[in-house]
Design a protein around this motif. Structure first.
Motif, PDB file in Angstrom:
ATOM      1  N   TRP A 212       0.828  -1.206   0.000  1.00 58.63           N
ATOM      2  CA  TRP A 212       0.000   0.000   0.000  1.00 58.63           C
ATOM      3  C   TRP A 212       0.862   1.256   0.000  1.00 58.63           C
ATOM      4  O   TRP A 212       0.514   2.260  -0.631  1.00 58.63           O
ATOM      5  CB  TRP A 212      -0.943   0.007   1.200  1.00 58.63           C
ATOM      6  N   ASN A 213       1.980   1.230   0.722  1.00 56.14           N
ATOM      7  CA  ASN A 213       2.875   2.387   0.715  1.00 56.14           C
ATOM      8  C   ASN A 213       3.387   2.674  -0.691  1.00 56.14           C
ATOM      9  O   ASN A 213       3.466   3.830  -1.125  1.00 56.14           O
ATOM     10  CB  ASN A 213       4.056   2.140   1.657  1.00 56.14           C
ATOM     11  N   SER A 214       3.747   1.601  -1.404  1.00 54.39           N
ATOM     12  CA  SER A 214       4.267   1.768  -2.763  1.00 54.39           C
ATOM     13  C   SER A 214       3.186   2.250  -3.722  1.00 54.39           C
ATOM     14  O   SER A 214       3.412   3.136  -4.554  1.00 54.39           O
ATOM     15  CB  SER A 214       4.848   0.439  -3.263  1.00 54.39           C
ATOM     16  N   VAL A 215       1.979   1.663  -3.602  1.00 55.86           N
ATOM     17  CA  VAL A 215       0.879   2.038  -4.490  1.00 55.86           C
ATOM     18  C   VAL A 215       0.508   3.501  -4.299  1.00 55.86           C
ATOM     19  O   VAL A 215       0.355   4.258  -5.265  1.00 55.86           O
ATOM     20  CB  VAL A 215      -0.347   1.131  -4.241  1.00 55.86           C
ATOM     21  N   MET A 216       0.351   3.926  -3.031  1.00 59.87           N
ATOM     22  CA  MET A 216      -0.036   5.305  -2.769  1.00 59.87           C
ATOM     23  C   MET A 216       1.065   6.273  -3.182  1.00 59.87           C
ATOM     24  O   MET A 216       0.786   7.364  -3.690  1.00 59.87           O
ATOM     25  CB  MET A 216      -0.381   5.485  -1.295  1.00 59.87           C
ATOM     26  N   GLY A 217       2.324   5.878  -2.976  1.00 59.84           N
ATOM     27  CA  GLY A 217       3.424   6.725  -3.414  1.00 59.84           C
ATOM     28  C   GLY A 217       3.418   6.939  -4.904  1.00 59.84           C
ATOM     29  O   GLY A 217       3.680   8.048  -5.398  1.00 59.84           O
ATOM     30  N   LEU A 244     -10.336  -4.651  -1.203  1.00 59.09           N
ATOM     31  CA  LEU A 244      -8.947  -5.097  -1.102  1.00 59.09           C
ATOM     32  C   LEU A 244      -8.383  -4.812   0.287  1.00 59.09           C
ATOM     33  O   LEU A 244      -7.682  -5.640   0.877  1.00 59.09           O
ATOM     34  CB  LEU A 244      -8.098  -4.393  -2.169  1.00 59.09           C
ATOM     35  N   VAL A 245      -8.702  -3.644   0.808  1.00 59.33           N
ATOM     36  CA  VAL A 245      -8.210  -3.282   2.138  1.00 59.33           C
ATOM     37  C   VAL A 245      -8.828  -4.184   3.193  1.00 59.33           C
ATOM     38  O   VAL A 245      -8.146  -4.637   4.125  1.00 59.33           O
ATOM     39  CB  VAL A 245      -8.517  -1.801   2.441  1.00 59.33           C
TER      40      VAL A 245
END
Length: 380
Positions: A212-217, A244-245
């Protein structure tokens, strides 16, 4: 407090008549009906108008907090003791920063807040929308001792250790080292102002799984910032990602951890780390402890036989904590946590309660010399 003394009322707080009726004769208002972005402190204003003894909320946008502080004179006139940003972060984190500063014992140069929450931390689906909306907010931080807001929420990815060196803590194994990114929580501004820092401040937030960190970044790099402030876009994205979450949250749990670093001009540093089994419970417990402390300061809450706070300390300890808080806390006004608990006499009993709530995994402080940044000088 017994459960019978609490009341949960469903209403539209924008309906002034309904809100005024709900506030009649109450001892305390705990306002958790966020998100607060773009809103005015109308519930606080109504509580002051009704002379409610105590008010606590979980607000975090800097403009909201600024507006709330303008009601200080009215609160003093009505006898309302109010505290905004009274959760875990902001809230407990602000008090930890004040303690770190006191232990540092010198001019603060840099101030860094880092947070980790597994998944949504059990906080509910509304947090998906709040997160999306936050990517369109300025991050209110300091640069060279001055407020210098940055439009970089979701950027500045970095790794943070959520444990103290040389200790076998639960957070070392359950959280460890995690990626965080810049986030628009207010403490990088409000606590920096309170401490009059000479350098920079930062606030970082990370989650699990790291995907999630990578996707949001990636998304904040390609999606225009203005889109995140469009409710239709942020809500649609929240609705899309919700399944998904919810699936990943079944495996990640609700673990939460925070780290506060306060650094002096010579490079010496004091660090605080706190970890809890559940983010949502930590927020609720922190808010409850703040509320009880303010009620005790007003003389509206007598210490129960089994303790004065939800952490349920022994009766003698609870009585001493209540007496200490009553002796030093003001009786009215609008405050932030760093204001009410800036002095050691108020901060010590408050931290005793906040760091002993059920579910707390570990909490402690570490001080490092300037020439030995990674070696603890003092552990508490």
């Amino acid at each position: 407090f017994s459960l019978s003394r609490f009341a949960f009322v469903q209403l539209d707080w924008r309906d002034r008549a309904a809100l005024a009726a709900a506030l009649e004769g109450v001892l305390a208002v705990v306002h958790t009906a966020g998100p607060y972005a773009g809103e005015a402190p109308d519930v606080l204003r109504a509580a002051i108008g009704a002379s409610v003894p105590v008010y606590v909320d979980l607000s975090d946008p800097v403009p909201y907090l600024r507006a709330a502080r303008t009601l200080d004179a009215s609160a003093r006139a009505s006898g309302t003791l109010a505290m905004c940003a009274g959760g875990a972060f902001p809230g407990l984190s602000n008090v930890l920063a004040m303690e770190c500063s006191a232990r540092l014992g010198s001019q603060v140069r840099d101030l860094d807040f880092s947070y980790f929450t597994a998944g949504l931390g059990g906080s509910g689906e509304v947090n998906l929308y709040i997160t999306n909306d936050g990517f369109g907010e300025e991050v209110a931080v300091f640069r060279d001792g001055k407020l210098a807001p940055q439009m970089d929420a979701g950027g500045g990815r970095r790794q943070v250790k959520f444990f103290l060196s040389g200790r076998e803590e639960a957070s070392r194994s359950l959280v460890g080292e995690r990626a965080v990114w810049n986030w628009p929580f207010p403490e990088g501004c409000t606590v920096a102002e309170r401490l009059e820092i000479s350098g920079s401040s930062s606030v970082g937030m990370g989650t699990a799984p790291d995907l999630w960190n990578s996707v949001m970044g990636w998304m904040v790099r390609v999606v225009p910032r203005s889109w995140w402030k469009e409710r239709a876009f942020s809500q649609a994205l929240a609705d899309f990602s919700q399944p998904l979450v919810r699936l990943t949250d079944r495996f990640t749990g609700e673990t939460h951890a925070m780290r506060v670093d306060v650094t002096a001009e010579d490079g010496s540093r004091v660090t605080a780390v706190q970890a809890h089994t559940s983010f949502r419970r930590c927020v609720g417990q922190s808010c409850a402890e703040f509320t009880l402390a303010l009620l005790e300061a007003k003389g509206e809450h007598k210490v129960a036989v089994r303790g004065g706070g939800l952490s349920d300390p022994s009766a003698p300890e609870a009585t001493q904590q209540a007496e200490a808080l009553r002796a030093v806390l003001p009786r009215a006004g609008v405050f932030l946590p760093e204001d009410l608990f800036g002095d050691a006499e108020a901060r010590a009993p408050m931290l005793e309660r906040l760091l002993a709530t059920p579910g707390t995994l570990n909490a402690g402080f570490e001080q490092c010399r300037s020439e030995e940044r990674q070696r603890p000088m003092q552990e508490v």
